[in-house]
Enzyme design. Structure first.
Site, PDB file in Angstrom:
ATOM      1  CE  LYS A 214      68.905 -92.856 -68.073  1.00 31.05           C
ATOM      2  NZ  LYS A 214      68.098 -92.794 -66.844  1.00 31.05           N
TER       3      LYS A 214
ATOM      4  CG  ASP B  35      67.166 -89.580 -66.272  1.00 31.53           C
ATOM      5  OD1 ASP B  35      67.389 -89.487 -67.498  1.00 31.53           O
ATOM      6  OD2 ASP B  35      67.668 -90.469 -65.549  1.00 31.53           O
TER       7      ASP B  35
ATOM      8  N   GLY C 141      64.829 -79.681 -83.315  1.00 33.22           N
ATOM      9  CA  GLY C 141      64.198 -78.565 -82.613  1.00 33.22           C
ATOM     10  C   GLY C 141      63.501 -78.939 -81.307  1.00 33.22           C
TER      11      GLY C 141
ATOM     12  CG  HIS D  32      70.561 -97.660 -68.602  1.00 37.79           C
ATOM     13  ND1 HIS D  32      69.436 -97.826 -67.831  1.00 37.79           N
ATOM     14  CD2 HIS D  32      71.405 -96.954 -67.829  1.00 37.79           C
ATOM     15  CE1 HIS D  32      69.601 -97.242 -66.662  1.00 37.79           C
ATOM     16  NE2 HIS D  32      70.804 -96.706 -66.634  1.00 37.79           N
TER      17      HIS D  32
ATOM     18  CE  LYS E  65      62.510 -73.640 -77.006  1.00 30.67           C
ATOM     19  NZ  LYS E  65      62.123 -73.569 -78.420  1.00 30.67           N
TER      20      LYS E  65
ATOM     21  CE1 TYR F 206      68.037 -95.963 -63.337  1.00 33.66           C
ATOM     22  CE2 TYR F 206      66.732 -93.983 -63.565  1.00 33.66           C
ATOM     23  CZ  TYR F 206      67.922 -94.656 -63.723  1.00 33.66           C
ATOM     24  OH  TYR F 206      69.006 -94.000 -64.257  1.00 33.66           O
TER      25      TYR F 206
HETATM   26  N1  LIG Z   1      72.456 -93.332 -66.984  1.00 34.25           N
HETATM   27  C1  LIG Z   1      72.907 -93.894 -65.881  1.00 34.25           C
HETATM   28  O1  LIG Z   1      73.589 -94.938 -65.910  1.00 34.25           O
HETATM   29  C2  LIG Z   1      72.618 -93.247 -64.560  1.00 34.25           C
HETATM   30  C3  LIG Z   1      73.330 -93.643 -63.420  1.00 34.25           C
HETATM   31  C4  LIG Z   1      73.053 -92.987 -62.228  1.00 34.25           C
HETATM   32  C5  LIG Z   1      72.090 -91.993 -62.175  1.00 34.25           C
HETATM   33  N2  LIG Z   1      71.378 -91.661 -63.287  1.00 34.25           N
HETATM   34  C6  LIG Z   1      70.315 -90.616 -63.257  1.00 34.25           C
HETATM   35  O2  LIG Z   1      70.826 -89.457 -62.605  1.00 34.25           O
HETATM   36  C7  LIG Z   1      70.011 -89.147 -61.479  1.00 34.25           C
HETATM   37  C8  LIG Z   1      70.832 -88.477 -60.397  1.00 34.25           C
HETATM   38  O3  LIG Z   1      71.908 -89.290 -59.967  1.00 34.25           O
HETATM   39  P1  LIG Z   1      71.906 -90.095 -58.575  1.00 34.25           P
HETATM   40  O4  LIG Z   1      70.530 -90.458 -58.187  1.00 34.25           O
HETATM   41  O5  LIG Z   1      72.914 -91.180 -58.738  1.00 34.25           O
HETATM   42  O6  LIG Z   1      72.530 -89.121 -57.522  1.00 34.25           O
HETATM   43  P2  LIG Z   1      72.589 -87.554 -57.161  1.00 34.25           P
HETATM   44  O7  LIG Z   1      71.497 -86.807 -57.789  1.00 34.25           O
HETATM   45  O8  LIG Z   1      74.001 -87.163 -57.379  1.00 34.25           O
HETATM   46  O9  LIG Z   1      72.365 -87.642 -55.597  1.00 34.25           O
HETATM   47  C9  LIG Z   1      71.151 -88.050 -55.043  1.00 34.25           C
HETATM   48  C10 LIG Z   1      71.339 -88.142 -53.535  1.00 34.25           C
HETATM   49  O10 LIG Z   1      71.660 -86.853 -53.009  1.00 34.25           O
HETATM   50  C11 LIG Z   1      70.705 -86.482 -52.023  1.00 34.25           C
HETATM   51  N3  LIG Z   1      70.390 -85.069 -52.251  1.00 34.25           N
HETATM   52  C12 LIG Z   1      69.584 -84.557 -53.213  1.00 34.25           C
HETATM   53  N4  LIG Z   1      69.539 -83.222 -53.123  1.00 34.25           N
HETATM   54  C13 LIG Z   1      70.333 -82.875 -52.094  1.00 34.25           C
HETATM   55  C14 LIG Z   1      70.672 -81.629 -51.519  1.00 34.25           C
HETATM   56  N5  LIG Z   1      70.193 -80.490 -51.988  1.00 34.25           N
HETATM   57  N6  LIG Z   1      71.527 -81.636 -50.449  1.00 34.25           N
HETATM   58  C15 LIG Z   1      72.019 -82.800 -49.985  1.00 34.25           C
HETATM   59  N7  LIG Z   1      71.729 -84.007 -50.485  1.00 34.25           N
HETATM   60  C16 LIG Z   1      70.889 -84.049 -51.537  1.00 34.25           C
HETATM   61  C17 LIG Z   1      69.509 -87.378 -52.245  1.00 34.25           C
HETATM   62  O11 LIG Z   1      68.868 -87.640 -51.019  1.00 34.25           O
HETATM   63  P3  LIG Z   1      67.249 -87.716 -50.836  1.00 34.25           P
HETATM   64  O12 LIG Z   1      66.685 -88.373 -52.058  1.00 34.25           O
HETATM   65  O13 LIG Z   1      67.117 -88.553 -49.608  1.00 34.25           O
HETATM   66  O14 LIG Z   1      66.782 -86.318 -50.664  1.00 34.25           O
HETATM   67  C18 LIG Z   1      70.136 -88.646 -52.796  1.00 34.25           C
HETATM   68  O15 LIG Z   1      70.609 -89.466 -51.753  1.00 34.25           O
HETATM   69  C19 LIG Z   1      69.443 -90.516 -61.095  1.00 34.25           C
HETATM   70  O16 LIG Z   1      68.378 -90.437 -60.191  1.00 34.25           O
HETATM   71  C20 LIG Z   1      69.089 -91.065 -62.455  1.00 34.25           C
HETATM   72  O17 LIG Z   1      67.890 -90.490 -62.924  1.00 34.25           O
HETATM   73  C21 LIG Z   1      71.645 -92.256 -64.500  1.00 34.25           C
END
Ligand SMILES: NC(=O)c1ccc[n+]([C@@H]2O[C@H](COP(=O)([O-])OP(=O)(O)OC[C@H]3O[C@@H](n4cnc5c(N)ncnc54)[C@H](OP(=O)(O)O)[C@@H]3O)[C@@H](O)[C@H]2O)c1
Length: 310
Positions: A79, A45, A11, A112, A13, A50
């Site tokens: 993670k 997250d 449960g 992770h 959320k 990180y």
């Molecule tokens: N479990 C895993 O192995 C794993 C791997 C990767 C990611 N993650 C998690 O997922 C989250 C998101 O993934 P991610 O950080 O790889 O990439 P993402 O969210 O796909 O992209 C982030 C990028 O996009 C830009 N951005 C954000 N909003 C935007 C918008 N509205 N218009 C244009 N550009 C925009 C950001 O720039 P600015 O920050 O400069 O605004 C940043 O450079 C991570 O932060 C992490 O928490 C987990």
């Protein structure tokens, strides 16, 4: 408009839009998290690797002190890194995150990724001698004790493929609540999505915008945020390409965790609750699938538990 939630086992959320913190530098992530909470995000997250949990946790505590939120209003995921997979190390890995964040419980704790690395200060494998054989099933079983102890509310997985997830489901006492994987129209992963749904495992989509700012982005790589089909759908809905890419997951029943350190984008990424995509939009977005992984875990491609072979 309130962000919808899905219910996890027991449960709990789980808000369907969370705030990503990977590669948000420690000197800016606190401001970003505070802006996110002010904007209405109630799911953050995090991860041990990180290297910014202290600043993220401080920002959450600032907002609690300010009276903006209570601890129970915000869902914190973190993670377990690959160097903590041995069952005897799991609790230490968990406590490092808990201490780093400065909290007394975690809402969701994920493995992770399936590969284990040798314990020690070298956190990233650079060759096969850094690999460890620990079975992720044993790691997950050790994580079950954290739920029993009441220090985390739910446990789950990240970067697990169908076969790996199936092994965990067959061998564990507590069902993994979530599998967090890379998802966007260039990496639709329909088979994995269908499998998770059939087993009641909630999917979280990471890198939903194609992770354009990551430090290993390739020059000239295809950017899903700039795809003409995405731009066209955005124009039709009078939304931004990012908003279309985020709505794509919500309309498939998938939780999404965009990252930004830019206040206007932090707000923009939450303004996705006043429209939905049509079946035809989803079909067009799905047709962009090209098995394009932006985050490919290339540092452990030869590990026996490398997840991206199927
Ligand atoms: N479990 C895993 O192995 C794993 C791997 C990767 C990611 N993650 C998690 O997922 C989250 C998101 O993934 P991610 O950080 O790889 O990439 P993402 O969210 O796909 O992209 C982030 C990028 O996009 C830009 N951005 C954000 N909003 C935007 C918008 N509205 N218009 C244009 N550009 C925009 C950001 O720039 P600015 O920050 O400069 O605004 C940043 O450079 C991570 O932060 C992490 O928490 C987990």
């Amino acid at each position: 408009m309130a962000v919808p939630s899905v219910e996890l086992t027991g449960g709990v959320k789980f808000p369907m839009i969370g705030f990503g913190t990977w590669q948000s530098a420690p000197d800016v992530v606190g401001t970003a998290v505070r802006a996110a909470i002010d904007a209405g995000y109630r799911h953050i997250d995090c991860a041990w690797n990180y290297f910014n949990e202290k600043e993220v946790g401080q920002a959450v505590k600032d907002k609690i002190t300010e009276g903006k939120i209570k601890r129970e209003d915000v869902f914190i995921t973190t993670k377990l890194w690959c160097t903590y997979h041995r069952p005897e190390d799991v609790k230490r890995g968990f406590q490092e995150s808990l201490r780093g964040l400065g909290l007394d419980y975690i809402d969701l704790f994920l493995i992770h990724g399936p590969p284990a690395f040798k314990p020690g200060p070298k956190w990233l494998a650079t060759d096969d001698s850094d690999y460890d054989d620990t079975d992720y099933v044993d790691t997950f079983k050790a994580m079950e004790s954290l739920v029993d102890e009441g220090v985390c509310r739910a446990i789950g997985l990240s970067n697990f493929n169908t076969q790996q997830l199936e092994r965990v489901l067959q061998n564990c006492r507590i069902k993994p609540a979530v599998n967090q994987v890379e998802l966007h129209p260039y990496l639709v992963q329909q088979k994995l999505v269908d499998y998770c749904k059939s087993k009641g495992v909630v999917i979280t989509a990471y890198s939903p915008l194609g992770s354009p700012g990551r430090d290993f982005a390739q020059p000239g790589e295809a950017r899903v945020l700039e795809d003409p089909v995405v731009l066209d759908i955005a124009k039709n809905h009078e939304k931004t390409p990012a908003q279309v890419l985020l709505r794509y997951h919500l309309d498939r029943g998938i939780v999404v965790i965009p990252k930004s350190v830019t206040p206007s984008r932090i707000r923009e990424n939450l303004q996705v609750l006043d429209f939905s995509l049509t079946a035809d939009d989803i079909k067009k977005l799905n047709s962009l699938d090209r098995n394009n992984r932006y985050v490919d875990w290339s540092f452990c491609k030869t590990h026996k538990y490398f997840p991206f072979r199927d």
